[in-house]
Structure formats: structure tokens, C-alpha cells
Design an enzyme around this catalytic site. Structure first.
Site, PDB file in Angstrom:
ATOM      1  CB  CYS A  79      -0.992  -0.040   1.170  1.00  0.00           C
ATOM      2  SG  CYS A  79      -2.358   1.145   0.966  1.00  0.00           S
ATOM      3  CG  HIS A 184      -4.027  -3.407   2.419  1.00  0.00           C
ATOM      4  ND1 HIS A 184      -3.097  -3.090   3.389  1.00  0.00           N
ATOM      5  CD2 HIS A 184      -4.607  -2.243   2.042  1.00  0.00           C
ATOM      6  CE1 HIS A 184      -3.116  -1.785   3.601  1.00  0.00           C
ATOM      7  NE2 HIS A 184      -4.017  -1.246   2.796  1.00  0.00           N
ATOM      8  CD  GLU A 186      -2.170  -6.360   4.690  1.00  0.00           C
ATOM      9  OE1 GLU A 186      -2.450  -5.200   5.040  1.00  0.00           O
ATOM     10  OE2 GLU A 186      -1.536  -6.617   3.631  1.00  0.00           O
TER      11      GLU A 186
END
Length: 211
Positions: A79, A184, A186
């Protein structure tokens, strides 16, 4: 071992949790000297470019990251962490970045709603379709975004993924062992976890080849 860089502007716990699920050894550090012992590095980030760069400089991470990358150590920017890899950003003024990937960070077209937030598709750059970093990734796979600015690489060869949000923009970059993901991973379910796994395997390969 992968070092997750804590400079006061990152989504650290979610990244650490994702790596733990993948059984990738990692640790969070706010000490630049700890990067020496790491086999790979992750630079997360949320917030404004200028503030984040100031934090990196104040903590001494800016020069240390560049030094470790020059030694061949894999780096993943996530990001805002991806945006910091570039030469400069025009978010609330002009700010100098780490300069690891030629290019700049710019605004979306004025008629587009920002932030660009939610799930959107990836398109793999042709020159990276057979690269280990895109293993098990397909065109139109969805990942999760939250951002108002995007990267504009100077060289097309650095583009890893592109995404359409009223205009095509670069959603991931790669230059040798330096990778940046605007989304992102994750928070991107199986696709994101696969990308983190691919990065972890890159770290292992780079470590083995250097020893």
C-alpha cells in the site's frame, strides 16, 4: 526470517498474522540495525506519503533499507509502503521517496471517487506471466484496495499487475528483488496469501543463492 518494518505508519499485526499462517518466520522491528540479520523485508504503510517518509528518515530506516536492497535482499512494499519505493509523490505537495523504482505517485482523474476502496481485479503484465512471483495467480483475480493515489512507473518493465478503476493504473511493481503491491495482500483472502507465499519463497531462494 522476514523483518516487518515498524516506523509508526504501518498495518503491522495483520501482516504478521498472515505470515504466521503461512509459517513464514518473521518479526516486527523498529530498529534499522535489525534489518542486517533479516533475509527479506516488508515495508507496510497507511496514511500520507510525506509523513511516512519523515518517520522513516527520523528512525534511520530510509538509508538502511536502500543499503540492504543494494546487497540483494528482497523487499516488499505494501500500500503506502509500495508508494514509498518511488522517486517522489505529489500527495499534499511534492515529497521525495526512497528512489528504488523510477517513477512518481499521482492522483486519480478528478471525476473518480476516492479513495479507491474495496475489491478489484488484477491483470498480469505479459513479461511477468511465468515469473515465480505470479505463480498460481490469474488475470481477474480479486484483491483488496484502499488508496487515493497511485504509482506511475517510468519504465513499463517494472509493472507487475495493472487494475482498472475508471483508468488503468499500476497495482503492483517489480524490479529485480524489489516488489510493491498497492493493494493489501494480508486482507486479500487466498490470492493475497498466495502472493505473500510467493514472496516468502523468493526470500528463501535469494538467501540460498547468496550462501
Amino acid at each position: 526470517m522476514i523483518a516487518i518494518i515498524d516506523y509508526g505508519a504501518g498495518n503491522l499485526k495483520n501482516v504478521k498474522h498472515a505470515l504466521d499462517l503461512l509459517e513464514l518466520d518473521s518479526y516486527i522491528t523498529d530498529n534499522p540495525d535489525d534489518l542486517v540479520e533479516a533475509k527479506g523485508m516488508i515495508l507496510p504503510g497507511v496514511g500520507a506519503f510525506g509523513h511516512a517518509m519523515n518517520e522513516l528518515r527520523e528512525k534511520g530506516f530510509d538509508h538502511k533499507i536502500v543499503e540492504e536492497v543494494a546487497l540483494g535482499k528482497p523487499l516488499l512494499g505494501i500500500c503506502l509502503g509500495m508508494q514509498l519505493l518511488f522517486d517522489r509523490s505529489y500527495e499534499h505537495g511534492e515529497h521525495t521517496g526512497l528512489g528504488l523504482i523510477p517513477g512518481e505517485i499521482v492522483e486519480f482523474k478528478p471525476d473518480l471517487k476516492v479513495p479507491h476502496m474495496g475489491w478489484n481485479e488484477l491483470e498480469i503484465a505479459n513479461h511477468y506471466r511465468k515469473h515465480p512471483m505470479t505463480r498460481s495467480i490469474q488475470d481477474r483475480d480479486y484483491v483488496y484496495f484502499v488508496h487515493s493515489f497511485f504509482a506511475k512507473p517510468k519504465e513499463a518493465k517494472d509493472i507487475l499487475f495493472s487494475t482498472d478503476y475508471g483508468q488503468m493504473f499500476t497495482s503492483a511493481v517489480m524490479r529485480e528483488q524489489i516488489i510493491g503491491m498497492q493493494f493489501h495482500p494480508e486482507k486479500s483472502s487466498k490470492v493475497g496469501m498466495q502472493l505473500l507465499k510467493n514472496f516468502g519463497e523468493m526470500v528463501t531462494r535469494e538467501y540460498i543463492s547468496s550462501n
